[in-house]
Design an enzyme around this catalytic site. Structure first.
Site, PDB file in Angstrom:
ATOM      1  N   ASP A   1     100.398  75.671 -15.526  1.00 50.27           N
ATOM      2  CA  ASP A   1     101.730  75.859 -16.104  1.00 50.27           C
ATOM      3  C   ASP A   1     101.886  77.286 -16.480  1.00 50.27           C
ATOM      4  O   ASP A   1     101.025  77.783 -17.039  1.00 50.27           O
ATOM      5  CB  ASP A   1     101.947  74.957 -17.111  1.00 50.27           C
ATOM      6  CG  ASP A   1     103.426  74.871 -17.666  1.00 50.27           C
ATOM      7  OD1 ASP A   1     104.064  75.294 -16.795  1.00 50.27           O
ATOM      8  OD2 ASP A   1     103.708  74.241 -18.684  1.00 50.27           O
TER       9      ASP A   1
ATOM     10  N   HIS B   1     105.257  82.527  -9.591  1.00 49.06           N
ATOM     11  CA  HIS B   1     104.579  81.723  -8.739  1.00 49.06           C
ATOM     12  C   HIS B   1     103.659  82.338  -7.778  1.00 49.06           C
ATOM     13  O   HIS B   1     102.451  81.693  -7.520  1.00 49.06           O
ATOM     14  CB  HIS B   1     105.627  80.698  -7.762  1.00 49.06           C
ATOM     15  CG  HIS B   1     106.333  79.837  -8.829  1.00 49.06           C
ATOM     16  ND1 HIS B   1     105.709  78.966  -9.797  1.00 49.06           N
ATOM     17  CD2 HIS B   1     107.858  79.706  -8.975  1.00 49.06           C
ATOM     18  CE1 HIS B   1     106.932  78.386 -10.591  1.00 49.06           C
ATOM     19  NE2 HIS B   1     107.861  78.741  -9.905  1.00 49.06           N
TER      20      HIS B   1
ATOM     21  N   LEU C   1      83.179  72.542  -2.081  1.00 47.67           N
ATOM     22  CA  LEU C   1      84.221  71.914  -3.086  1.00 47.67           C
ATOM     23  C   LEU C   1      85.346  71.471  -2.453  1.00 47.67           C
ATOM     24  O   LEU C   1      85.704  71.875  -1.506  1.00 47.67           O
ATOM     25  CB  LEU C   1      84.539  73.484  -3.843  1.00 47.67           C
ATOM     26  CG  LEU C   1      85.640  73.210  -4.806  1.00 47.67           C
ATOM     27  CD1 LEU C   1      85.384  74.324  -6.240  1.00 47.67           C
ATOM     28  CD2 LEU C   1      87.035  73.467  -4.601  1.00 47.67           C
TER      29      LEU C   1
HETATM   30  C1  FPP Z   1     104.483  75.187 -13.219  1.00 46.80           C
HETATM   31  O1  FPP Z   1     104.875  76.758 -13.912  1.00 46.80           O
HETATM   32  C2  FPP Z   1     104.037  75.666 -12.016  1.00 46.80           C
HETATM   33  C3  FPP Z   1     104.748  75.168 -11.051  1.00 46.80           C
HETATM   34  C4  FPP Z   1     105.803  74.071 -11.029  1.00 46.80           C
HETATM   35  C5  FPP Z   1     104.184  75.568  -9.779  1.00 46.80           C
HETATM   36  C6  FPP Z   1     102.682  75.822  -9.761  1.00 46.80           C
HETATM   37  C7  FPP Z   1     102.493  76.482  -8.258  1.00 46.80           C
HETATM   38  C8  FPP Z   1     101.669  77.374  -7.971  1.00 46.80           C
HETATM   39  C9  FPP Z   1     100.469  77.971  -9.012  1.00 46.80           C
HETATM   40  C10 FPP Z   1     101.716  78.114  -6.708  1.00 46.80           C
HETATM   41  C11 FPP Z   1     100.951  77.119  -5.796  1.00 46.80           C
HETATM   42  C12 FPP Z   1     101.729  75.975  -5.054  1.00 46.80           C
HETATM   43  C13 FPP Z   1     102.605  76.207  -4.529  1.00 46.80           C
HETATM   44  C14 FPP Z   1     103.520  74.827  -4.141  1.00 46.80           C
HETATM   45  C15 FPP Z   1     103.066  77.340  -3.560  1.00 46.80           C
HETATM   46  P1  FPP Z   1     106.357  76.871 -14.575  1.00 46.80           P
HETATM   47  O2  FPP Z   1     107.090  77.449 -13.230  1.00 46.80           O
HETATM   48  O3  FPP Z   1     106.932  75.508 -15.255  1.00 46.80           O
HETATM   49  O4  FPP Z   1     106.347  77.965 -15.706  1.00 46.80           O
HETATM   50  P2  FPP Z   1     107.004  77.947 -16.964  1.00 46.80           P
HETATM   51  O5  FPP Z   1     106.636  76.873 -17.541  1.00 46.80           O
HETATM   52  O6  FPP Z   1     106.437  79.180 -17.498  1.00 46.80           O
HETATM   53  O7  FPP Z   1     108.393  77.960 -16.631  1.00 46.80           O
END
Ligand code: FPP
Length: 247
Positions: A2, A19, A113
């Site tokens: 997150d 992302h 892993l």
């Molecule tokens: C949450 O952060 C994160 C996600 C919903 C996606 C996590 C994805 C990756 C790390 C990339 C790898 C995965 C894919 C599908 C390519 P957020 O966007 O909710 O962050 P925020 O809370 O700061 O808004």
């Protein structure tokens, strides 16, 4: 994982940039985990609730997934990483499904892993699909116990997690590994996912190493207490301020 969106916003950039940085962090953390002898790493990449996000962000994440696989799969495979997917792939686009199934197939001989990517995943969905699969396999209600149901969970190939890490400052599970985390140790950090690296992983592991895991028993520190003694010992306070209950 997150905090990608906030990481980008802090830099006045679109959330998608966060992302993308999140993928880079993930690749480094997988390497660090393998180097530290961690055998199983499970990451929450896309939840069954993430479809509620703006269409532009969802399609950006889908494209990023395809790009990330084509960019990093060869290296991950060479590093001995086995990729497995946990989640409902029946309802995602055939392109995404084929790419994810392909990555699983491509790395199936690896064992250094096991990287489970939870994609279109929800902990409640997993429990429901396990119940359905058990029923379909003819398990009678009287035969259904915890070990039996565990065999039908999507991650039945993996041990239950020892350590559950959530980045980004929120202190909740958000429907991740509900069944499997019954006795996991939790580590919540304000670190935003793109900033999470080997040093942050080491902090989480060090915190884990200080925990006393009792699995419902009294544990070493409770031995020798009278039956009614030491009620306060049911709570332990770790150096990082986290408190673990006795049950
Ligand atoms: C949450 O952060 C994160 C996600 C919903 C996606 C996590 C994805 C990756 C790390 C990339 C790898 C995965 C894919 C599908 C390519 P957020 O966007 O909710 O962050 P925020 O809370 O700061 O808004």
């Amino acid at each position: 994982m997150d905090g990608n969106g906030r990481w980008a916003r802090k830099r006045l950039m679109p959330r998608g940039v966060g992302h993308k940085a999140g993928v880079d962090a993930l690749v480094k953390v997988v390497q660090a985990a393998a180097d530290r002898g961690i055998g199983y790493l499970t990451v929450f990449a896309f939840s069954s609730e993430n479809w509620k996000r703006p269409e532009e962000e969802v399609s950006g994440l889908m494209s990023l997934l395809l790009v990330a696989l084509s960019k990093h799969l060869t290296r991950l495979k060479a590093d001995g990483v086995r990729i497995r997917i946990a989640g409902d792939l029946d309802t995602v686009s055939p392109r995404i499904r084929d790419a994810l199934r392909g990555a699983e197939k491509d790395t199936e001989d690896n064992s250094r892993l096991v990287l489970t990517v939870a994609f279109n995943y929800g902990g409640r969905w997993d429990i429901v699909q396990a119940c359905r699969a058990a029923m379909a396999a003819g398990v009678a209600p009287a035969e259904l116990d915890e070990p039996t149901l565990a065999r039908f969970m999507t991650m039945s190939y993996a041990p239950d997690p020892d350590l559950f890490i959530r980045t980004g400052g929120e202190v909740r599970l958000s429907n991740f590994l509900l069944w499997q985390s019954a006795y996991a140790e939790f580590f919540f950090t304000d670190c935003l996912w793109p900033d999470f690296d080997a040093a942050e992983l080491d902090k989480a592991v060090a915190s884990f190493a200080r925990r006393e895991r009792r699995f419902g028993d009294v544990g070493a520190s409770g031995q020798g207490e009278g039956a009614l003694g030491g009620a306060d010992d049911d709570l332990t306070c770790a150096d990082d301020g986290s408190v673990a209950g006795g049950r």
